[in-house]
Design an enzyme around this catalytic site. Structure first.
Site, PDB file in Angstrom:
ATOM      1  N   GLU A 132       1.030  -1.067   0.032  1.00 27.78           N
ATOM      2  CA  GLU A 132       0.050   0.172   0.006  1.00 27.78           C
ATOM      3  C   GLU A 132       1.041   1.405  -0.089  1.00 27.78           C
ATOM      4  O   GLU A 132       1.899   1.406   0.592  1.00 27.78           O
ATOM      5  CB  GLU A 132      -1.233  -0.054   1.164  1.00 27.78           C
ATOM      6  CG  GLU A 132      -1.723   1.359   1.344  1.00 27.78           C
ATOM      7  CD  GLU A 132      -2.672   1.362   2.599  1.00 27.78           C
ATOM      8  OE1 GLU A 132      -3.269   0.217   2.895  1.00 27.78           O
ATOM      9  OE2 GLU A 132      -3.002   2.125   3.176  1.00 27.78           O
ATOM     10  N   GLU A 137      -1.730  11.315   3.769  1.00 26.20           N
ATOM     11  CA  GLU A 137      -2.912  11.206   4.763  1.00 26.20           C
ATOM     12  C   GLU A 137      -2.803  12.052   5.979  1.00 26.20           C
ATOM     13  O   GLU A 137      -1.548  12.286   6.535  1.00 26.20           O
ATOM     14  CB  GLU A 137      -3.034   9.561   5.154  1.00 26.20           C
ATOM     15  CG  GLU A 137      -1.912   9.007   5.753  1.00 26.20           C
ATOM     16  CD  GLU A 137      -1.943   7.554   6.034  1.00 26.20           C
ATOM     17  OE1 GLU A 137      -3.261   7.031   6.118  1.00 26.20           O
ATOM     18  OE2 GLU A 137      -1.130   6.842   6.398  1.00 26.20           O
TER      19      GLU A 137
END
Length: 253
Positions: A132, A137
């Site tokens: 991933e 974020e």
């Protein structure tokens, strides 16, 4: 001072060198110039709740739309089923894939307790090793304005599933427009903010390297879950992620 200057020159040289490694024109781009909704040629929606989060993702233009040349993902103070708010999550799975190249995203993100905006990537096909790539974020947990880059690698060792995370905090005010960049090579992932090197994740001899297959891009604004690690406050609603453009340049052979 001389040491800092040397480091700066080294990083600047790296960025200038890297620019010549990619094609001059994007092989894919979305400038979000068509008002209404994201192009169905590129984007699909996730609908419903995900994991332990507290938002309900919809395909409504109230939550995801294109307006004045920008993609808008909007989180609204409206309860749906067991969710505390509605929001948007879109992705390119089955429509646009990425493998080696430079991906640039110009965007600004919402902030506030519990709000969790992200640009991230997953492999188009499941299997181990699994990776991933979190390009950006943000959660409202850190003492100064920062966002997180994270590279996740999952594999099996001695019959056990092993997951490693490699987080890196970057100082930035995500509520302002920035250009977030991933440079993806065969042996490393390089992350930049506004053209400045932030983090490099290298392929390690003898360790799993799942970043040799096509990935797809996800854009979303979550609420709660990991985003609520330092509390939640619905006074942040309504809030918006705005994406000005996304461009993908092929790595030269």
């Amino acid at each position: 001072m001389k040491i800092l200057l040397s480091i700066y020159l080294l990083l600047s040289s790296f960025v200038l060198f890297a620019q010549g490694l990619f094609e001059n024109d994007p092989i894919w781009r979305d400038e979000f110039n068509r008002d209404n909704v994201p192009s169905s040629m590129y984007w699909s929606y996730i609908v419903g709740m995900r994991g332990q989060e507290s938002e309900y993702y919809t395909n409504s233009s109230n939550n995801v739309c294109v307006n004045n040349g920008k993609l808008i993902i909007r989180t609204l103070d409206e309860k749906k089923d067991k969710a505390l708010c509605t929001s948007g999550r879109i992705h390119t799975l089955g429509k646009v894939s990425f493998l080696y190249g430079r991906l640039e995203i110009k965007a600004k993100c919402p902030t506030g307790k519990g709000v969790w905006p992200a640009f991230w990537m997953l492999p188009a096909e499941e299997g181990l090793p699994f990776g991933e790539i979190d390009i950006m974020e943000y959660i409202d947990c850190w003492s100064s304005k920062e966002y997180q880059i994270n590279v996740h690698v999952t594999d099996k060792k001695n019959g056990n599933r092993i997951k490693k995370m490699n987080p890196q905090l970057v100082k930035a005010d995500v509520s302002k427009f920035h250009i977030y960049t991933l440079e993806w090579y065969k042996d490393k992932l390089v992350f930049l903010l506004d053209g400045n090197l932030c983090y490099q994740f290298d392929k390690k001899e003898g360790e799993a390297w799942p970043f040799d297959k096509p990935y797809y891009l996800i854009l979303n604004v979550a609420y709660g879950g990991w985003g609520g690690s330092c509390g939640m406050d619905d006074s942040a609603f309504p809030c918006e992620m705005k994406v000005d453009w996304i461009r993908y340049y092929k790595l030269k052979e």
